[in-house]
Design a protein around this motif. Structure first.
Motif, PDB file in Angstrom:
ATOM      1  N   ASP A   1       0.863  -1.179   0.000  1.00 44.46           N
ATOM      2  CA  ASP A   1       0.000   0.000   0.000  1.00 44.46           C
ATOM      3  C   ASP A   1       0.902   1.232   0.000  1.00 44.46           C
ATOM      4  O   ASP A   1       1.676   1.441   0.930  1.00 44.46           O
ATOM      5  N   TRP A   2       0.781   2.052  -1.028  1.00 48.57           N
ATOM      6  CA  TRP A   2       1.635   3.235  -1.165  1.00 48.57           C
ATOM      7  C   TRP A   2       1.320   4.308  -0.131  1.00 48.57           C
ATOM      8  O   TRP A   2       2.116   5.195   0.115  1.00 48.57           O
ATOM      9  N   ASP A   3       0.149   4.248   0.484  1.00 49.23           N
ATOM     10  CA  ASP A   3      -0.190   5.237   1.501  1.00 49.23           C
ATOM     11  C   ASP A   3       0.379   4.875   2.867  1.00 49.23           C
ATOM     12  O   ASP A   3       0.780   5.742   3.627  1.00 49.23           O
ATOM     13  N   THR A   4       0.420   3.571   3.182  1.00 44.06           N
ATOM     14  CA  THR A   4       0.895   3.153   4.502  1.00 44.06           C
ATOM     15  C   THR A   4       2.314   2.602   4.483  1.00 44.06           C
ATOM     16  O   THR A   4       2.966   2.562   5.525  1.00 44.06           O
TER      17      THR A   4
ATOM     18  N   ARG B   1      -7.784  -4.844  -1.539  1.00 43.45           N
ATOM     19  CA  ARG B   1      -7.195  -3.724  -0.792  1.00 43.45           C
ATOM     20  C   ARG B   1      -7.805  -3.580   0.608  1.00 43.45           C
ATOM     21  O   ARG B   1      -7.127  -3.231   1.556  1.00 43.45           O
ATOM     22  N   GLU B   2      -9.124  -3.830   0.708  1.00 41.23           N
ATOM     23  CA  GLU B   2      -9.798  -3.687   2.001  1.00 41.23           C
ATOM     24  C   GLU B   2      -9.434  -4.800   2.976  1.00 41.23           C
ATOM     25  O   GLU B   2      -9.406  -4.583   4.188  1.00 41.23           O
ATOM     26  N   ASN B   3      -9.175  -6.000   2.470  1.00 37.28           N
ATOM     27  CA  ASN B   3      -8.861  -7.133   3.339  1.00 37.28           C
ATOM     28  C   ASN B   3      -7.770  -7.987   2.688  1.00 37.28           C
ATOM     29  O   ASN B   3      -8.027  -9.097   2.235  1.00 37.28           O
TER      30      ASN B   3
ATOM     31  N   GLY C   1      14.436   2.437  -3.651  1.00 34.88           N
ATOM     32  CA  GLY C   1      13.552   3.575  -3.880  1.00 34.88           C
ATOM     33  C   GLY C   1      12.565   3.763  -2.749  1.00 34.88           C
ATOM     34  O   GLY C   1      12.586   3.048  -1.747  1.00 34.88           O
ATOM     35  N   PRO C   2      11.673   4.720  -2.892  1.00 32.72           N
ATOM     36  CA  PRO C   2      10.689   5.009  -1.846  1.00 32.72           C
ATOM     37  C   PRO C   2       9.660   3.892  -1.722  1.00 32.72           C
ATOM     38  O   PRO C   2       9.426   3.141  -2.658  1.00 32.72           O
ATOM     39  N   THR C   3       9.044   3.792  -0.557  1.00 34.56           N
ATOM     40  CA  THR C   3       8.008   2.796  -0.333  1.00 34.56           C
ATOM     41  C   THR C   3       6.640   3.423  -0.099  1.00 34.56           C
ATOM     42  O   THR C   3       5.650   2.731  -0.047  1.00 34.56           O
ATOM     43  N   THR C   4       6.589   4.744   0.067  1.00 33.82           N
ATOM     44  CA  THR C   4       5.313   5.440   0.186  1.00 33.82           C
ATOM     45  C   THR C   4       5.353   6.667  -0.709  1.00 33.82           C
ATOM     46  O   THR C   4       6.419   7.156  -1.068  1.00 33.82           O
ATOM     47  N   ARG C   5       4.164   7.170  -1.048  1.00 35.74           N
ATOM     48  CA  ARG C   5       4.091   8.351  -1.915  1.00 35.74           C
ATOM     49  C   ARG C   5       4.808   9.548  -1.290  1.00 35.74           C
ATOM     50  O   ARG C   5       5.396  10.351  -1.986  1.00 35.74           O
ATOM     51  N   THR C   6       4.737   9.667   0.020  1.00 35.63           N
ATOM     52  CA  THR C   6       5.326  10.839   0.674  1.00 35.63           C
ATOM     53  C   THR C   6       6.845  10.822   0.645  1.00 35.63           C
ATOM     54  O   THR C   6       7.474  11.839   0.897  1.00 35.63           O
TER      55      THR C   6
END
Length: 148
Positions: A60-63, A91-93, A111-116
């Motif tokens: 999950d790119w957000d978490t 994605r939900e489960n 490289g990065p693991t989240t969008r931020t």
């Protein structure tokens, strides 16, 4: 393809059951990643195709947390699917949630693991190379109005 990810039809094992199965073959204590791979048994979490050598760790790119192991085809589809089944249900489960795990994704390519974690300059450069407008948080930013 079914509206339900394949992993949602598999029996959910407890951590204790997975650890016991792991120790039938290995002496070292297992990581959650080891247990996830053991439970998935070389199968893609969405399509169930056995693909031991090529499964990739979807996250999950957000978490920045791992969701499960997918075949390359499903991993590409997941990134472009939007809010349609079976991707929404996956994605939900995801498998890690089903098994009560939290695995922090580690990008083996550095490289990065989240969008931020992606520097804005890199996002802007990538958008330019693809000849698409740079999507900035809160709206669009084209090259003429961009700072820098």
């Amino acid at each position: 393809m079914s509206d339900v990810p394949a992993c949602h039809t598999w029996p959910v094992a407890t951590r204790e059951e997975l650890v016991a199965e792991w120790h039938q073959v290995h002496r070292a204590p297992p990581s959650d990643d080891d247990l996830l791979r053991l439970w998935q048994d070389g199968r893609c979490a969405v399509c169930a195709v056995p693909d031991w050598g090529s499964l990739v760790e979807d996250h999950d790119w957000d978490t920045g947390l791992t969701r499960g192991m997918l075949c390359r085809s499903c991993n590409v589809k997941e990134g472009n699917a939007g809010d349609v089944m079976p991707w929404t249900a996956f994605r939900e489960n995801p498998p890690t949630r089903m098994l009560g795990m939290q695995i922090v994704y580690v990008n083996t390519f550095g490289g990065p693991t989240t969008r931020t974690q992606v520097p804005e300059a890199d996002l802007r450069a990538a958008a330019g190379k693809l000849h698409i407008p740079y999507v900035q948080q809160g709206g669009y930013c084209d090259d003429e109005s961009a700072d820098g």
